[in-house]
Design an enzyme around this catalytic site. Sequence first.
Site, PDB file in Angstrom:
ATOM      1  N   HIS A   1      12.726  -2.711   2.297  1.00 27.54           N
ATOM      2  CA  HIS A   1      12.123  -1.424   2.642  1.00 27.54           C
ATOM      3  C   HIS A   1      13.047  -0.315   2.163  1.00 27.54           C
ATOM      4  O   HIS A   1      14.274  -0.403   2.332  1.00 27.54           O
ATOM      5  CB  HIS A   1      11.912  -1.289   4.152  1.00 27.54           C
ATOM      6  CG  HIS A   1      10.974  -2.329   4.669  1.00 27.54           C
ATOM      7  ND1 HIS A   1       9.621  -2.258   4.450  1.00 27.54           N
ATOM      8  CD2 HIS A   1      11.207  -3.483   5.339  1.00 27.54           C
ATOM      9  CE1 HIS A   1       9.054  -3.325   4.979  1.00 27.54           C
ATOM     10  NE2 HIS A   1       9.987  -4.091   5.509  1.00 27.54           N
TER      11      HIS A   1
ATOM     12  N   ALA B   1       3.035  -0.820   4.826  1.00 27.47           N
ATOM     13  CA  ALA B   1       2.567  -0.839   6.218  1.00 27.47           C
ATOM     14  C   ALA B   1       2.021  -2.204   6.638  1.00 27.47           C
ATOM     15  O   ALA B   1       1.977  -2.510   7.834  1.00 27.47           O
ATOM     16  CB  ALA B   1       1.511   0.242   6.418  1.00 27.47           C
TER      17      ALA B   1
ATOM     18  N   ARG C   1      12.787   4.547  12.809  1.00 32.42           N
ATOM     19  CA  ARG C   1      11.555   5.343  12.734  1.00 32.42           C
ATOM     20  C   ARG C   1      10.651   5.056  13.946  1.00 32.42           C
ATOM     21  O   ARG C   1      11.137   4.644  14.987  1.00 32.42           O
ATOM     22  CB  ARG C   1      10.869   5.062  11.385  1.00 32.42           C
ATOM     23  CG  ARG C   1      11.777   5.393  10.189  1.00 32.42           C
ATOM     24  CD  ARG C   1      11.093   5.140   8.878  1.00 32.42           C
ATOM     25  NE  ARG C   1       9.943   6.021   8.703  1.00 32.42           N
ATOM     26  CZ  ARG C   1       9.015   5.839   7.772  1.00 32.42           C
ATOM     27  NH1 ARG C   1       9.113   4.814   6.928  1.00 32.42           N
ATOM     28  NH2 ARG C   1       7.999   6.674   7.673  1.00 32.42           N
TER      29      ARG C   1
ATOM     30  N   PRO D   1       0.788  -1.229   0.000  1.00 37.31           N
ATOM     31  CA  PRO D   1       0.000   0.000   0.000  1.00 37.31           C
ATOM     32  C   PRO D   1       0.824   1.284   0.000  1.00 37.31           C
ATOM     33  O   PRO D   1       1.819   1.401   0.704  1.00 37.31           O
ATOM     34  CB  PRO D   1      -0.828  -0.104   1.290  1.00 37.31           C
ATOM     35  CG  PRO D   1      -0.130  -1.104   2.128  1.00 37.31           C
ATOM     36  CD  PRO D   1       0.523  -2.062   1.173  1.00 37.31           C
ATOM     37  N   ASN D   2       0.321   2.210  -0.791  1.00 35.45           N
ATOM     38  CA  ASN D   2       0.826   3.584  -0.898  1.00 35.45           C
ATOM     39  C   ASN D   2       2.148   3.709  -1.643  1.00 35.45           C
ATOM     40  O   ASN D   2       2.603   4.824  -1.913  1.00 35.45           O
ATOM     41  CB  ASN D   2       0.924   4.247   0.484  1.00 35.45           C
ATOM     42  CG  ASN D   2      -0.434   4.382   1.136  1.00 35.45           C
ATOM     43  OD1 ASN D   2      -1.361   4.883   0.512  1.00 35.45           O
ATOM     44  ND2 ASN D   2      -0.581   3.905   2.355  1.00 35.45           N
TER      45      ASN D   2
ATOM     46  N   GLU E   1      12.763  -9.485   1.969  1.00 34.36           N
ATOM     47  CA  GLU E   1      11.950  -8.352   2.429  1.00 34.36           C
ATOM     48  C   GLU E   1      12.751  -7.076   2.171  1.00 34.36           C
ATOM     49  O   GLU E   1      13.927  -6.996   2.556  1.00 34.36           O
ATOM     50  CB  GLU E   1      11.670  -8.500   3.926  1.00 34.36           C
ATOM     51  CG  GLU E   1      10.922  -7.325   4.531  1.00 34.36           C
ATOM     52  CD  GLU E   1      10.727  -7.466   6.048  1.00 34.36           C
ATOM     53  OE1 GLU E   1      11.221  -8.455   6.640  1.00 34.36           O
ATOM     54  OE2 GLU E   1      10.096  -6.572   6.627  1.00 34.36           O
TER      55      GLU E   1
ATOM     56  N   ARG F   1       5.587  12.590  -2.417  1.00 35.58           N
ATOM     57  CA  ARG F   1       5.632  13.143  -1.055  1.00 35.58           C
ATOM     58  C   ARG F   1       6.744  12.453  -0.288  1.00 35.58           C
ATOM     59  O   ARG F   1       7.201  11.374  -0.660  1.00 35.58           O
ATOM     60  CB  ARG F   1       4.311  12.848  -0.327  1.00 35.58           C
ATOM     61  CG  ARG F   1       3.211  13.860  -0.579  1.00 35.58           C
ATOM     62  CD  ARG F   1       1.959  13.468   0.195  1.00 35.58           C
ATOM     63  NE  ARG F   1       2.293  12.997   1.540  1.00 35.58           N
ATOM     64  CZ  ARG F   1       1.579  12.092   2.227  1.00 35.58           C
ATOM     65  NH1 ARG F   1       0.510  11.555   1.706  1.00 35.58           N
ATOM     66  NH2 ARG F   1       1.939  11.736   3.441  1.00 35.58           N
TER      67      ARG F   1
ATOM     68  N   TYR G   1      11.571   8.486   1.602  1.00 34.77           N
ATOM     69  CA  TYR G   1      11.488   7.399   0.625  1.00 34.77           C
ATOM     70  C   TYR G   1      12.280   7.646  -0.666  1.00 34.77           C
ATOM     71  O   TYR G   1      12.315   6.775  -1.533  1.00 34.77           O
ATOM     72  CB  TYR G   1      10.020   7.133   0.268  1.00 34.77           C
ATOM     73  CG  TYR G   1       9.192   6.717   1.466  1.00 34.77           C
ATOM     74  CD1 TYR G   1       9.515   5.563   2.180  1.00 34.77           C
ATOM     75  CD2 TYR G   1       8.106   7.464   1.903  1.00 34.77           C
ATOM     76  CE1 TYR G   1       8.789   5.174   3.289  1.00 34.77           C
ATOM     77  CE2 TYR G   1       7.361   7.085   3.004  1.00 34.77           C
ATOM     78  CZ  TYR G   1       7.707   5.939   3.694  1.00 34.77           C
ATOM     79  OH  TYR G   1       6.980   5.553   4.793  1.00 34.77           O
TER      80      TYR G   1
ATOM     81  N   ASN H   1       8.057  -5.756  -0.701  1.00 35.12           N
ATOM     82  CA  ASN H   1       7.929  -4.572   0.150  1.00 35.12           C
ATOM     83  C   ASN H   1       6.437  -4.466   0.461  1.00 35.12           C
ATOM     84  O   ASN H   1       5.657  -3.946  -0.346  1.00 35.12           O
ATOM     85  CB  ASN H   1       8.432  -3.307  -0.544  1.00 35.12           C
ATOM     86  CG  ASN H   1       8.364  -2.096   0.395  1.00 35.12           C
ATOM     87  OD1 ASN H   1       7.739  -2.163   1.450  1.00 35.12           O
ATOM     88  ND2 ASN H   1       8.993  -1.012   0.007  1.00 35.12           N
TER      89      ASN H   1
HETATM   90  O1  CA2 Z   1      10.348   1.998   3.831  1.00 31.50           O
HETATM   91  C1  CA2 Z   1       9.529   1.276   3.224  1.00 31.50           C
HETATM   92  O2  CA2 Z   1       9.728   0.810   2.119  1.00 31.50           O
HETATM   93  C2  CA2 Z   1       8.163   1.016   3.893  1.00 31.50           C
HETATM   94  O3  CA2 Z   1       7.756  -0.296   3.549  1.00 31.50           O
HETATM   95  C3  CA2 Z   1       7.210   2.044   3.295  1.00 31.50           C
HETATM   96  C4  CA2 Z   1       5.822   2.004   3.926  1.00 31.50           C
HETATM   97  C5  CA2 Z   1       5.924   2.065   5.434  1.00 31.50           C
HETATM   98  O4  CA2 Z   1       4.640   1.912   6.014  1.00 31.50           O
HETATM   99  C6  CA2 Z   1       6.854   0.997   6.009  1.00 31.50           C
HETATM  100  O5  CA2 Z   1       6.941   1.173   7.399  1.00 31.50           O
HETATM  101  C7  CA2 Z   1       8.237   1.117   5.402  1.00 31.50           C
HETATM  102  C8  CA2 Z   1       4.975   3.186   3.456  1.00 31.50           C
HETATM  103  C9  CA2 Z   1       4.980   3.474   2.005  1.00 31.50           C
HETATM  104  C10 CA2 Z   1       4.283   4.777   1.782  1.00 31.50           C
HETATM  105  O6  CA2 Z   1       4.901   5.436   0.706  1.00 31.50           O
HETATM  106  C11 CA2 Z   1       4.546   6.724   0.464  1.00 31.50           C
HETATM  107  C12 CA2 Z   1       5.273   7.359  -0.505  1.00 31.50           C
HETATM  108  C13 CA2 Z   1       4.995   8.668  -0.823  1.00 31.50           C
HETATM  109  C14 CA2 Z   1       3.959   9.334  -0.197  1.00 31.50           C
HETATM  110  C15 CA2 Z   1       3.226   8.682   0.782  1.00 31.50           C
HETATM  111  C16 CA2 Z   1       3.526   7.367   1.085  1.00 31.50           C
END
Ligand code: CA2
Length: 148
Positions: free
Chosen positions: A100, A77, A107, A10-11, A98, A18, A23, A74
């Site tokens: 990230h 969340a 974090r 997701p996301n 896995e 953003r 990221y 990946n």
């Molecule tokens: O660091 C990673 O790759 C995560 O898997 C990313 C997830 C986060 O919940 C994990 O804890 C770590 C979130 C991805 C959200 O990505 C966004 C990118 C741009 C704007 C909003 C969200």
Amino acid sequence: MATLYILNGPNLNLLGTREPEVYGKQTLADIEKLARDAAKKYGLEIEFRQTNIEGELVNWLQEARTKAAGVILNAGAYTHTSIAIHDALKATTMPVVEVHLSNPFAREPFRHHSYVSGVATGVICGFGARGYVLAIDALASLLAGAKA
Ligand code: CA2
């Protein structure tokens, strides 16, 4: 040709729009291109997907059992919440990395636990988009039967 499934949760479709400080600036399409270029070096095929739906990740992991030589996951969340993904991974036999982009351990505390890590072959985090390439290197080496 062996296929690696690269599954994104997701996301991650919002990458590049953003939070670049967390990221990175690359979009998911940029990461797919990096992954395809890296896999080509090893003669590996890539199946690259993203979903915001937990059950879809479970379905893809089940599909990967018969179609993939290795998986890069990946789970976003869902990493921190999903027993369903944990159980789906437990039912697989191929190597799973896995990945990230960020380092969840640096974090918020709710990101410190992963339902994926304990059932993955290995974990790569904190290296941004490069982590996907490192995961392909690791899987290529495992699939080639390297001893070190
Ligand atoms: O660091 C990673 O790759 C995560 O898997 C990313 C997830 C986060 O919940 C994990 O804890 C770590 C979130 C991805 C959200 O990505 C966004 C990118 C741009 C704007 C909003 C969200």
